[in-house]
Motif scaffolding. Structure first.
Motif, PDB file in Angstrom:
ATOM      1  N   SER A  38       0.842  -1.200   0.000  1.00  0.00           N
ATOM      2  CA  SER A  38       0.000   0.000   0.000  1.00  0.00           C
ATOM      3  C   SER A  38       0.877   1.250   0.000  1.00  0.00           C
ATOM      4  CB  SER A  38      -0.917   0.005   1.232  1.00  0.00           C
ATOM      5  OG  SER A  38      -1.785  -1.095   1.241  1.00  0.00           O
ATOM      6  N   PHE A  39       1.913   1.244   0.831  1.00  0.00           N
ATOM      7  CA  PHE A  39       2.859   2.358   0.858  1.00  0.00           C
ATOM      8  C   PHE A  39       3.493   2.561  -0.507  1.00  0.00           C
ATOM      9  CE2 PHE A  39       7.318   3.607   1.000  1.00  0.00           C
ATOM     10  CZ  PHE A  39       7.237   4.855   1.608  1.00  0.00           C
ATOM     11  N   GLY A  40       3.928   1.465  -1.140  1.00  0.00           N
ATOM     12  CA  GLY A  40       4.577   1.569  -2.441  1.00  0.00           C
ATOM     13  C   GLY A  40       3.679   2.201  -3.488  1.00  0.00           C
ATOM     14  N   GLU A  41       2.393   1.832  -3.479  1.00  0.00           N
ATOM     15  CA  GLU A  41       1.458   2.433  -4.421  1.00  0.00           C
ATOM     16  C   GLU A  41       1.300   3.926  -4.159  1.00  0.00           C
ATOM     17  OE1 GLU A  41      -2.252   0.383  -4.629  1.00  0.00           O
ATOM     18  OE2 GLU A  41      -1.337  -1.572  -5.082  1.00  0.00           O
ATOM     19  N   ASP A  42       1.202   4.296  -2.884  1.00  0.00           N
ATOM     20  CA  ASP A  42       1.056   5.714  -2.551  1.00  0.00           C
ATOM     21  C   ASP A  42       2.335   6.488  -2.861  1.00  0.00           C
ATOM     22  OD1 ASP A  42      -1.552   5.347  -1.739  1.00  0.00           O
ATOM     23  OD2 ASP A  42      -1.079   5.223   0.385  1.00  0.00           O
ATOM     24  N   LEU A  43       3.482   5.867  -2.632  1.00  0.00           N
ATOM     25  CA  LEU A  43       4.750   6.498  -2.985  1.00  0.00           C
ATOM     26  C   LEU A  43       4.815   6.739  -4.482  1.00  0.00           C
ATOM     27  CD1 LEU A  43       7.612   7.249  -1.713  1.00  0.00           C
ATOM     28  CD2 LEU A  43       8.362   5.057  -2.676  1.00  0.00           C
ATOM     29  N   ALA A  44       4.373   5.769  -5.265  1.00  0.00           N
ATOM     30  CA  ALA A  44       4.362   5.919  -6.724  1.00  0.00           C
ATOM     31  C   ALA A  44       3.469   7.075  -7.145  1.00  0.00           C
ATOM     32  CB  ALA A  44       3.896   4.619  -7.373  1.00  0.00           C
ATOM     33  N   GLN A  45       2.321   7.216  -6.492  1.00  0.00           N
ATOM     34  CA  GLN A  45       1.433   8.325  -6.816  1.00  0.00           C
ATOM     35  C   GLN A  45       2.093   9.664  -6.497  1.00  0.00           C
ATOM     36  OE1 GLN A  45      -1.869   7.997  -8.216  1.00  0.00           O
ATOM     37  NE2 GLN A  45      -1.352  10.140  -8.631  1.00  0.00           N
ATOM     38  N   LEU A  46       2.760   9.728  -5.340  1.00  0.00           N
ATOM     39  CA  LEU A  46       3.461  10.954  -4.957  1.00  0.00           C
ATOM     40  C   LEU A  46       4.532  11.317  -5.977  1.00  0.00           C
ATOM     41  CD1 LEU A  46       4.208  13.200  -2.897  1.00  0.00           C
ATOM     42  CD2 LEU A  46       5.743  11.518  -1.832  1.00  0.00           C
ATOM     43  N   TYR A  47       5.324  10.345  -6.412  1.00  0.00           N
ATOM     44  CA  TYR A  47       6.416  10.648  -7.336  1.00  0.00           C
ATOM     45  C   TYR A  47       5.898  10.990  -8.729  1.00  0.00           C
ATOM     46  CZ  TYR A  47      10.430  10.012  -4.341  1.00  0.00           C
ATOM     47  OH  TYR A  47      11.386  10.198  -3.370  1.00  0.00           O
ATOM     48  N   TRP A  48       4.706  10.519  -9.074  1.00  0.00           N
ATOM     49  CA  TRP A  48       4.112  10.971 -10.332  1.00  0.00           C
ATOM     50  C   TRP A  48       3.606  12.402 -10.187  1.00  0.00           C
ATOM     51  CZ3 TRP A  48       3.726  11.548 -15.121  1.00  0.00           C
ATOM     52  CH2 TRP A  48       2.575  12.087 -15.728  1.00  0.00           C
ATOM     53  N   ASP A  49       2.859  12.677  -9.136  1.00  0.00           N
ATOM     54  CA  ASP A  49       2.272  14.007  -8.966  1.00  0.00           C
ATOM     55  C   ASP A  49       3.333  15.077  -8.762  1.00  0.00           C
ATOM     56  OD1 ASP A  49      -0.350  13.129  -9.222  1.00  0.00           O
ATOM     57  OD2 ASP A  49      -0.599  12.779  -7.071  1.00  0.00           O
ATOM     58  N   LYS A  50       4.380  14.759  -8.018  1.00  0.00           N
ATOM     59  CA  LYS A  50       5.369  15.771  -7.664  1.00  0.00           C
ATOM     60  C   LYS A  50       6.549  15.821  -8.625  1.00  0.00           C
ATOM     61  CE  LYS A  50       5.758  17.201  -3.552  1.00  0.00           C
ATOM     62  NZ  LYS A  50       5.972  17.445  -2.095  1.00  0.00           N
ATOM     63  N   HIS A  51       6.932  14.684  -9.177  1.00  0.00           N
ATOM     64  CA  HIS A  51       8.170  14.634  -9.963  1.00  0.00           C
ATOM     65  C   HIS A  51       7.979  14.146 -11.394  1.00  0.00           C
ATOM     66  CE1 HIS A  51      10.221  15.435  -6.223  1.00  0.00           C
ATOM     67  NE2 HIS A  51       9.771  14.316  -5.681  1.00  0.00           N
ATOM     68  N   GLY A  52       6.759  13.717 -11.771  1.00  0.00           N
ATOM     69  CA  GLY A  52       6.530  13.248 -13.121  1.00  0.00           C
ATOM     70  C   GLY A  52       7.143  11.897 -13.430  1.00  0.00           C
ATOM     71  N   LEU A  53       7.486  11.125 -12.403  1.00  0.00           N
ATOM     72  CA  LEU A  53       8.030   9.782 -12.585  1.00  0.00           C
ATOM     73  C   LEU A  53       6.860   8.805 -12.698  1.00  0.00           C
ATOM     74  CD1 LEU A  53      10.112   7.536 -12.604  1.00  0.00           C
ATOM     75  CD2 LEU A  53      10.456   7.876 -10.151  1.00  0.00           C
TER      76      LEU A  53
END
Length: 274
Positions: A148-163
């Motif tokens: 669950s953390f990994g999915e949320d981390l992925a969302q953060l890095y897309w929203d903030k960094h475009g990864l």
């Protein structure tokens, strides 16, 4: 997205990593291998822990994408899950962000939503309500919590960094299912390679969550977001059903471990091996 030429495969010595090492080169990938254990027959593989930030920076340098399979794949004490699956995944994302890697395919798990009730076994396939990808996180273990953390981390890095990330909630990827529950969540190795390839090459994924399984007759979850990436599963676990049901019987909806998505992971403590 064009087919990435150089793909970093973390967890390359593990069960799933070993399967993908043999299958993904057929899709044109040049693999760079990373694992905490030596990869048999691969002297150029990077042997390092996910806590080794220098090794991760070296591993991601010049790669076109990452398939992140590394980490603890069963329940473990929280301190071990924290170091490997939570801090380790963060370290990988930071290294990828710094290096300008455009996409990660993250091995999430059905255990991120493991306490979600599964469709009843006696429901006909044509009237079964499949579990959607936007079902709320309901982790069944510290392991599931880390996904669950990994999915949320992925969302953060897309929203903030475009990864970009495709988070794949993997069911069970083995040569064949080994119990009745797996008839619903099994992903053949060949379909696993097809799904990872689709996740690596689809256009404009942002952060997309998909379920990872074959097109099983007894399927529990919705594969529509995976199919939207271009995934076309070819296999079905039903060929193994008669044998497994004769050995184990049908799933009992009165038993939590047989009536929830996470299976035995919902037991306290989880029943191993599984």
């Amino acid at each position: 997205m064009p087919t990435p030429r150089t793909l970093l495969l973390t967890g390359a010595a593990g069960g799933l990593g070993t399967l993908m090492r043999s299958l993904l080169p057929e899709y044109g990938y040049e693999l760079r291998l990373f694992d905490v254990r030596p990869v048999e027959g691969e002297p150029d593989a990077i042997t390092a822990d996910l806590g080794d930030k220098d090794a991760l920076r070296e591993a991601v340098r010049g790669v076109d994408a990452v398939l992140h399979l590394a980490g603890i794949s069963l329940e473990a004490p929280f301190e071990k899950i924290l170091r490997s699956n939570i801090e380790g995944t963060y370290n990988l994302y930071e290294a990828a962000r710094e290096a300008g890697v455009p996409r990660i395919v993250f091995a999430s798990s059905n255990h991120a939503v493991g306490f979600t009730p599964a469709p009843r076994a006696d429901t006909p396939p044509d009237s079964r309500v499949l579990i959607p990808v936007d079902t709320p996180h309901r982790p069944d273990t510290f392991y599931g919590l880390s996904k669950s953390f990994g999915e949320d981390l992925a969302q953060l890095y897309w929203d903030k960094h475009g990864l970009e990330t495709v988070s794949v909630r993997i069911g069970s990827c083995f040569a064949e299912p080994t119990d009745v529950r797996m008839l619903s969540v099994w992903m053949s190795p060949a379909d696993g390679a097809r799904l990872f390839h689709a996740a690596l090459t689809a256009e404009e994924v942002g952060h997309t969550v998909v379920y990872g399984s074959s097109a099983n007759t007894r399927l529990w979850w919705d594969l529509s977001t995976a199919r939207a990436l271009g995934y076309a599963p070819r296999d079905d676990s039903e060929q193994f059903a008669a044998k497994l049901i004769a050995e184990h019987g049908e799933l009992d909806p009165e038993k939590p471990a047989q009536s929830h998505l996470g299976g035995r992971f919902v037991d306290d403590p989880p029943v191993w091996p599984y």
